[in-house]
Write an enzyme that holds these catalytic residues in place. Sequence first.
Site, PDB file in Angstrom:
ATOM      1  N   GLY A   1      -0.488  -2.162   6.290  1.00 43.07           N
ATOM      2  CA  GLY A   1      -0.398  -3.399   7.046  1.00 43.07           C
ATOM      3  C   GLY A   1      -1.698  -4.164   6.922  1.00 43.07           C
ATOM      4  O   GLY A   1      -2.501  -3.898   6.023  1.00 43.07           O
TER       5      GLY A   1
ATOM      6  N   THR B   1       0.841  -1.205   0.000  1.00 42.24           N
ATOM      7  CA  THR B   1       0.000   0.000   0.000  1.00 42.24           C
ATOM      8  C   THR B   1       0.871   1.247   0.000  1.00 42.24           C
ATOM      9  O   THR B   1       1.986   1.218   0.516  1.00 42.24           O
ATOM     10  CB  THR B   1      -0.877  -0.054   1.266  1.00 42.24           C
TER      11      THR B   1
ATOM     12  N   GLY C   1      -5.124  -4.607   7.308  1.00 41.14           N
ATOM     13  CA  GLY C   1      -6.121  -3.576   7.566  1.00 41.14           C
ATOM     14  C   GLY C   1      -7.023  -3.867   8.746  1.00 41.14           C
ATOM     15  O   GLY C   1      -7.416  -2.953   9.489  1.00 41.14           O
TER      16      GLY C   1
ATOM     17  N   ARG D   1     -14.135  -7.327   0.293  1.00 40.29           N
ATOM     18  CA  ARG D   1     -13.398  -6.973   1.515  1.00 40.29           C
ATOM     19  C   ARG D   1     -12.811  -5.555   1.380  1.00 40.29           C
ATOM     20  O   ARG D   1     -12.272  -5.183   0.353  1.00 40.29           O
ATOM     21  CB  ARG D   1     -12.279  -7.989   1.734  1.00 40.29           C
TER      22      ARG D   1
HETATM   23  N1  ASP Z   1      -3.711  -1.904   4.668  1.00 40.34           N
HETATM   24  C1  ASP Z   1      -4.050  -2.505   3.408  1.00 40.34           C
HETATM   25  C2  ASP Z   1      -5.330  -3.272   3.557  1.00 40.34           C
HETATM   26  O1  ASP Z   1      -5.504  -3.934   4.541  1.00 40.34           O
HETATM   27  C3  ASP Z   1      -3.009  -3.435   2.879  1.00 40.34           C
HETATM   28  C4  ASP Z   1      -1.586  -2.918   2.843  1.00 40.34           C
HETATM   29  O2  ASP Z   1      -1.220  -2.047   3.635  1.00 40.34           O
HETATM   30  O3  ASP Z   1      -0.816  -3.378   1.993  1.00 40.34           O
HETATM   31  O4  ASP Z   1      -6.132  -3.247   2.647  1.00 40.34           O
END
Ligand code: ASP
Length: 316
Positions: A234, A182, A236, A210
């Site tokens: 992270g 992300t 989520g 989701r």
């Molecule tokens: N935080 C994002 C999510 O859970 C994923 C990521 O940070 O890569 O969708």
Amino acid sequence: MFSPSDRLEAVKLMNDFSLMIHGGAGALLPPSRYEESLRGVVESGARLLEDGGSALDAVSRCVSLLEDDPLYNAGRGSALNTMGQVFCDASIMDGRNMAAGAVAGVRGVKNPVLLARAIMENTPHVFLIGPAAENFARARGLNFESPEYFVTDERAAELAEMQGRQSDLLSRLNPQGGVMGTVGAVARDKFGNLAAATSTGGLANQLEGRVGDSPLIGAGVIADNASCAVSCTGVGEHFIKTSLARMAAFNVEFRDMRAEEAAREALRYLVDKVRGVGGLILIDRHGGCAQAHSTPGMLTAKAENGAIIVRTKAGT
Ligand code: ASP
């Protein structure tokens, strides 16, 4: 009464700006692949701020550039869901007035962060989802791309590998198991205004429908001139349960912490409460930059006090 040196300091502070970006708390490719890209993006944002541009424009520009780069899990290069499709989520917040915009579950929109900004600036709402959000993007004249544009070979291989070993969603919550990329940006401009933005394709092999923390104000993003600007990455679910971005802002505004301590304490809360996996970047109201993560590494770059620093190595 100000002494001459106090006045000098005040002028210096007014002219300072800070900018920090991240490319996630895990990397699909060797870290060295990200160095040049992160540097280019942070330099582009820093030029804008140097020229007197707003924090809001800086985070919009940086996150758009990261979305365009297939190295990251946002826009082009997003993670694929169980059906092999890309759905994007994004958010943006303006610290001047806590105006916010967010979007979830959109397909085809080239720069989801620009859609989040359009929602913030052109509707009385904060959050639009799915096909209706795509229609709004079309009406605003935002750019669209074909489904193939978003899917990279690396992401297709990642999904095949996960589905091949029948990796279930729970294994994504294993601290060692996740590949997260992300993107996000936080900025404080020369006028002391803060802004933050986050954009993602979610978790690889996630269920259709989701939504993670990235588009949720107070979970994956926050900006308020009274406290700080935060962007998270992270798992989520962990950041939603702990309202992690809001927790970090609370540390600055009501516990009087500076950037480093506020980020560290927010991360500690994340780990203590839910054994949370991920990280955050933060710029406080004074312009101090900080990052904290519970993953082995986090891809970040910052422009602070006139210096650019890129971090791509695990453990930093
Ligand atoms: N935080 C994002 C999510 O859970 C994923 C990521 O940070 O890569 O969708």
